[in-house]
Design a protein around this motif. Structure first.
Motif, PDB file in Angstrom:
ATOM      1  N   GLN A   1       0.157  10.417  -0.187  1.00  0.00           N
ATOM      2  CA  GLN A   1      -0.651  10.816  -1.334  1.00  0.00           C
ATOM      3  C   GLN A   1      -0.904   9.585  -2.192  1.00  0.00           C
ATOM      4  N   GLY A   2      -2.139   9.396  -2.577  1.00  0.00           N
ATOM      5  CA  GLY A   2      -2.464   8.203  -3.337  1.00  0.00           C
ATOM      6  C   GLY A   2      -2.115   8.314  -4.813  1.00  0.00           C
ATOM      7  N   PHE A   3      -1.104   7.620  -5.189  1.00  0.00           N
ATOM      8  CA  PHE A   3      -0.775   7.452  -6.604  1.00  0.00           C
ATOM      9  C   PHE A   3      -0.556   5.968  -6.819  1.00  0.00           C
ATOM     10  N   THR A   4      -0.849   5.488  -8.011  1.00  0.00           N
ATOM     11  CA  THR A   4      -0.656   4.063  -8.236  1.00  0.00           C
ATOM     12  C   THR A   4      -0.484   3.785  -9.723  1.00  0.00           C
TER      13      THR A   4
ATOM     14  N   MET B   1       9.446   9.910 -12.820  1.00  0.00           N
ATOM     15  CA  MET B   1      10.767  10.504 -12.627  1.00  0.00           C
ATOM     16  C   MET B   1      11.711  10.121 -13.773  1.00  0.00           C
ATOM     17  N   LEU B   2      11.600   8.858 -14.209  1.00  0.00           N
ATOM     18  CA  LEU B   2      12.524   8.362 -15.241  1.00  0.00           C
ATOM     19  C   LEU B   2      12.119   8.772 -16.656  1.00  0.00           C
ATOM     20  N   TYR B   3      10.819   8.785 -16.911  1.00  0.00           N
ATOM     21  CA  TYR B   3      10.392   8.964 -18.300  1.00  0.00           C
ATOM     22  C   TYR B   3       9.440  10.134 -18.519  1.00  0.00           C
ATOM     23  N   GLY B   4       9.065  10.835 -17.459  1.00  0.00           N
ATOM     24  CA  GLY B   4       8.098  11.923 -17.596  1.00  0.00           C
ATOM     25  C   GLY B   4       8.692  13.158 -18.257  1.00  0.00           C
ATOM     26  N   THR B   5       7.817  13.969 -18.842  1.00  0.00           N
ATOM     27  CA  THR B   5       8.266  15.257 -19.375  1.00  0.00           C
ATOM     28  C   THR B   5       8.400  16.215 -18.190  1.00  0.00           C
ATOM     29  N   GLU B   6       9.077  17.331 -18.409  1.00  0.00           N
ATOM     30  CA  GLU B   6       9.254  18.329 -17.336  1.00  0.00           C
ATOM     31  C   GLU B   6       7.895  18.799 -16.835  1.00  0.00           C
ATOM     32  N   GLU B   7       7.006  18.975 -17.791  1.00  0.00           N
ATOM     33  CA  GLU B   7       5.658  19.461 -17.474  1.00  0.00           C
ATOM     34  C   GLU B   7       4.916  18.466 -16.562  1.00  0.00           C
ATOM     35  N   GLN B   8       5.029  17.172 -16.930  1.00  0.00           N
ATOM     36  CA  GLN B   8       4.369  16.133 -16.137  1.00  0.00           C
ATOM     37  C   GLN B   8       4.950  16.054 -14.727  1.00  0.00           C
TER      38      GLN B   8
ATOM     39  N   ASP C   1      -9.206   2.947  -5.657  1.00  0.00           N
ATOM     40  CA  ASP C   1     -10.402   3.698  -5.229  1.00  0.00           C
ATOM     41  C   ASP C   1     -10.077   5.102  -4.778  1.00  0.00           C
ATOM     42  N   SER C   2      -8.863   5.309  -4.295  1.00  0.00           N
ATOM     43  CA  SER C   2      -8.563   6.612  -3.699  1.00  0.00           C
ATOM     44  C   SER C   2      -7.397   7.352  -4.353  1.00  0.00           C
ATOM     45  N   ALA C   3      -6.746   6.727  -5.338  1.00  0.00           N
ATOM     46  CA  ALA C   3      -5.573   7.368  -5.935  1.00  0.00           C
ATOM     47  C   ALA C   3      -5.937   8.656  -6.653  1.00  0.00           C
ATOM     48  N   LEU C   4      -5.081   9.664  -6.480  1.00  0.00           N
ATOM     49  CA  LEU C   4      -5.297  10.932  -7.173  1.00  0.00           C
ATOM     50  C   LEU C   4      -5.035  10.770  -8.668  1.00  0.00           C
ATOM     51  N   ALA C   5      -4.104   9.889  -8.988  1.00  0.00           N
ATOM     52  CA  ALA C   5      -3.822   9.602 -10.389  1.00  0.00           C
ATOM     53  C   ALA C   5      -3.331   8.168 -10.521  1.00  0.00           C
ATOM     54  N   THR C   6      -3.664   7.544 -11.631  1.00  0.00           N
ATOM     55  CA  THR C   6      -3.272   6.156 -11.873  1.00  0.00           C
ATOM     56  C   THR C   6      -2.555   6.065 -13.214  1.00  0.00           C
ATOM     57  N   LEU C   7      -1.414   5.403 -13.196  1.00  0.00           N
ATOM     58  CA  LEU C   7      -0.648   5.219 -14.423  1.00  0.00           C
ATOM     59  C   LEU C   7      -1.056   3.872 -15.022  1.00  0.00           C
ATOM     60  N   VAL C   8      -1.698   3.919 -16.171  1.00  0.00           N
ATOM     61  CA  VAL C   8      -2.180   2.686 -16.799  1.00  0.00           C
ATOM     62  C   VAL C   8      -1.219   2.301 -17.926  1.00  0.00           C
ATOM     63  N   PHE C   9      -0.747   1.058 -17.887  1.00  0.00           N
ATOM     64  CA  PHE C   9       0.135   0.595 -18.951  1.00  0.00           C
ATOM     65  C   PHE C   9      -0.699  -0.070 -20.035  1.00  0.00           C
TER      66      PHE C   9
ATOM     67  N   ASN D   1       0.834  -1.195   0.000  1.00  0.00           N
ATOM     68  CA  ASN D   1       0.000   0.000   0.000  1.00  0.00           C
ATOM     69  C   ASN D   1       0.869   1.246   0.000  1.00  0.00           C
ATOM     70  N   ILE D   2       1.852   1.235   0.888  1.00  0.00           N
ATOM     71  CA  ILE D   2       2.720   2.406   1.034  1.00  0.00           C
ATOM     72  C   ILE D   2       3.589   2.597  -0.197  1.00  0.00           C
ATOM     73  N   LEU D   3       3.940   1.472  -0.831  1.00  0.00           N
ATOM     74  CA  LEU D   3       4.807   1.561  -2.015  1.00  0.00           C
ATOM     75  C   LEU D   3       4.045   1.988  -3.269  1.00  0.00           C
ATOM     76  N   ALA D   4       2.724   1.895  -3.242  1.00  0.00           N
ATOM     77  CA  ALA D   4       1.949   2.167  -4.447  1.00  0.00           C
ATOM     78  C   ALA D   4       2.338   3.466  -5.151  1.00  0.00           C
ATOM     79  N   PRO D   5       2.498   4.582  -4.409  1.00  0.00           N
ATOM     80  CA  PRO D   5       2.863   5.827  -5.118  1.00  0.00           C
ATOM     81  C   PRO D   5       4.172   5.712  -5.903  1.00  0.00           C
ATOM     82  N   SER D   6       5.099   4.872  -5.436  1.00  0.00           N
ATOM     83  CA  SER D   6       6.373   4.768  -6.165  1.00  0.00           C
ATOM     84  C   SER D   6       6.171   4.091  -7.516  1.00  0.00           C
ATOM     85  N   LEU D   7       5.082   3.327  -7.653  1.00  0.00           N
ATOM     86  CA  LEU D   7       4.787   2.699  -8.943  1.00  0.00           C
ATOM     87  C   LEU D   7       4.349   3.742  -9.962  1.00  0.00           C
TER      88      LEU D   7
END
Lengths: 412, 280
Positions: B37-40, B16-23, B79-87, B4-10
């Motif tokens: 903060q909920g990110f997943t 961090m590695l592949y995002g644009t500066e804007e992102q 259910d609670s993530a502010l943003a989700t990265l979908v592959f 659960n705690i690691l989810a934001p690092s996903l």
């Protein structure tokens, strides 16, 4: 913290030893397996000259090293200039990849040298290592096992009776690796059963000493290029200067013998890994390289075949054993107590080398069972790696006592 | 809990590695250091034939957006993530190289039932349906073939996570074996128990070194996919051996929930079947 980066010397040693194993050892491996007890004279001479010209010896004797130099590194938390045990583990894996039997035939300080370095006085180290590192091929043997005991080294029955400046040794030693060709033998004997472990001492006996006799050679399952001898001592007179650690240092007796293993077990483990890798490489070459099979690392199980799953499993086991071995060797280089880790490495490597060499034959089918290939030889060679230098059971006993903090009495 | 705690690092590590500066600017400012903060991320799909290299979820180019279709499963805190990265697989890309990440805001997809797993019951995971969700171009994380690297990272983390659970089980069993008296002496003084503990200790050391080596290779910028994949599989196998035997050493007490070893045994089963910390 262990650094996985190879130093330039490690890289060079790995490449050099691998080429030597491939070009010099592999081609004659079958011959000396078939012709047990025939001395590989040319190989011994050639290897001796080659390593001598490089100033490199396959000695596990660097183990104890120079105490002062070591503590200095420990204080500074630096990587010692030469991590000799780690370097040795890397190189000996390659050499054993060539042929484990011939590996044990390579001249040098050997196990006897390791015992001298672990338990000898500075003068003894200097004196005997000069013999073992001399211009002619020479070999230091360890004579510990007797007909009456193997694992229980405290049960030594060979006696040493003081007679003036000499000790008179009587007894029979078996399973002495290189016992046919040794220039000196480190012989373990008791000053008296009533003294228990404190009474067990190691004596360096040079070849030609009256009363020292090579009685017979064993016929073995594997590592046939290396001879294993029975050595008989009959009223063999040895000067007190040859008592390892000197007469006064009580603690250097039995403990000295056991400390030898802290250095030799990682090396033996590295050899086992070399054999496991030779079998793995052989099968990999045929199934993957020549046959166009692909190993899909990280693919789900339904997308993988049996052979690639087995090959990946072998690779994982080799990796696990190798990392444990490197850690044990590295700890010794950094003056850290490695009793538990040395046993872990030996136990793991001794297990996986059996598993992998057995499995490689299964993958190869009837061809694998044939003496046309070296696979069957490697399986035979492998077995002794879970036996000598302490059986797998003894390694587990050492590890278990260490993790439980139990004495010999608390965990038998 | 850890997962659960690691989810934001996903979410954060790929960004961090592949995002644009804007992102990076947008999402990293949403991350507050003093609170969770909920990110997943969403990778795994509900199929027994799930294959990371052949995703069924598609992203189709449609004017200014990408349209996502497919189902994802075991999405942590969906259910609670502010943003989700979908592959998802974009266009005709092959294997791992054809995969990109698509950032969806909270509510950008349908959250279905919470997953019920054998172990890891503290973990809140959900199945989700993408139902033609639209992702604007600036919310696409172009991995440029870096997906294998992301997998190597998560698999390395998985080895370390496995080592931790194994250690918990091993340490518990070891302490128990020294305390538990049978036939007048601690059960640890019997070789059948002591050797099992020794074997467990060996495997833990080995898997830890595998985690360290993979992590070291990642730090050096080396291709770690193979190393991490082999290590993860090895550790997952060893974890079953270790937690099963930890349970065994406790005997009947290992089977009851009064002691945590049965939980670790259930938790451990997840490591072989997890991907990108999903399920895990």
């Amino acid at each position: 913290m262990i650094d996985f980066e190879f130093t330039p010397i490690m890289k060079m040693a790995k490449e050099f030893t691998h080429n030597y194993a491939r070009d010099v050892m592999r081609p004659i491996a079958r011959k000396y397996d078939e012709e047990e007890h025939v001395e590989p004279t040319e190989f011994i001479q050639k290897t001796h000259e080659m390593f001598r010209s490089l100033g490199f010896s396959f000695s596990t004797a660097n183990a104890s090293g120079d105490k002062e130099e070591k503590s200095e590194h420990k204080e500074k938390h630096e990587r010692p200039k030469m991590e000799m045990n780690l370097l040795g583990a890397i190189a000996i894996e390659e050499i054993a990849w060539g042929c484990p039997g011939l590996t044990l035939r390579i001249p040098g300080p050997g196990l006897g040298g390791a015992a001298i370095m672990a338990a000898g006085t500075p003068e003894q180290k200097k004196r005997f290592m000069k013999i073992l590192n001399g211009p002619k091929p020479s070999y230091g043997a360890m004579a510990l096992t007797e007909p009456g005991f193997g694992s229980d080294a405290s049960a030594v029955a060979t006696t040493a009776v003081k007679d003036g400046d000499y000790y008179i040794i009587n007894g029979t030693k078996i399973f002495v690796t290189g016992g046919d060709m040794a220039d000196l033998y480190v012989v373990w004997a008791t000053l008296g059963k009533d003294l228990g472990r404190a009474g067990i001492k190691a004596f360096v006996i040079e070849k030609g000493t009256p009363g020292l006799k090579m009685a017979r050679l064993e016929h073995k399952l594997g590592i046939r290029a290396s001879d294993t001898a029975e050595v008989v001592l009959e009223d063999c007179r040895v000067h007190k200067d040859n008592l390892l650690g000197g007469e006064k240092k009580e603690e250097k007796g039995f403990k000295g013998a056991m400390q030898t293993f802290d250095a030799t077990r990682p090396m033996v483990a590295a050899m086992a890994i070399g054999i496991a890798r030779s079998a793995y490489d052989y099968v990999y070459e045929d199934f993957v390289v020549k046959n166009g099979l692909e190993i899909n690392y990280g693919k789900p199980l339904h997308k993988r075949g049996y052979i690639e799953t087995v090959l990946e499993d072998m690779e994982a086991k080799i990796s696990a054993a190798r990392l444990l071995t490197w850690k044990a060797a590295w700890m010794l280089d950094h003056s850290l107590p490695n009793l538990k880790e040395a046993s872990m490495a030996k136990a793991k490597a001794g297990t996986v080398v059996d598993e992998i060499t057995q499995k490689a034959i299964e993958l190869y089918g009837p061809e694998g069972y044939s003496r046309r290939h070296l696979l069957e030889k490697w399986m035979r060679d492998a077995k002794v790696y879970d036996v000598f230098e302490g059986t797998g059971q003894i390694q587990r006993l050492v590890v278990a006592r260490a993790i439980l903090d139990y004495t010999r009495k608390e965990l038998k | 809990m850890t997962v659960n705690i690691l989810a934001p690092s996903l979410f954060n590590i790929p960004l961090m590695l592949y995002g644009t500066e804007e992102q990076k600017k947008k999402y990293f400012t949403m991350n507050k250091p003093d609170q969770f903060q909920g990110f997943t991320s969403a990778l795994v799909e509900p199929s027994v034939r799930f294959d990371t290299e052949a995703l069924k979820t598609t992203a189709v180019d449609d004017v200014d957006d990408f349209v996502l279709n497919g189902d994802k499963a075991f999405v942590t805190i969906a259910d609670s993530a502010l943003a989700t990265l979908v592959f998802a697989k974009k266009g005709s890309g092959e294997g791992l190289a054809g995969i990109d990440g698509f950032i969806l805001p909270s509510g950008g997809f349908t959250v279905k039932e919470r997953e019920k797993n054998q172990g890891l019951r503290a973990l809140k995971q959900f199945s989700i349906s993408l139902d033609g969700a639209r992702v604007p171009r600036n919310e696409v994380l172009k991995l440029s073939g870096g997906f294998a690297n992301l997998l190597a990272r998560s698999r390395t983390a998985s080895i370390a996570l496995t080592t931790g659970v194994c250690r918990a089980a091993y340490e518990y069993a070891l302490a128990y074996a020294k305390e538990r008296i049978a036939f007048g002496e601690p059960i640890a003084s019997r070789q059948s128990v002591a050797f099992t503990l020794a074997e467990m200790a060996m495997e833990i050391d080995a898997m830890r070194l595998m985690a360290w080596k993979s992590a070291w290779m990642l730090d050096k910028g080396m291709d770690t996919y193979k190393e991490a994949s082999i290590g993860k599989r090895y550790a997952a196998d060893a974890a079953m051996f270790i937690t099963r035997n930890a349970t065994q050493i406790l005997g009947g007490h290992g089977f009851v929930r009064e002691h945590p070893v049965e939980m670790w045994y259930r938790d451990a089963r997840s490591f072989a079947v997890s991907e990108f910390m999903a399920i895990v």
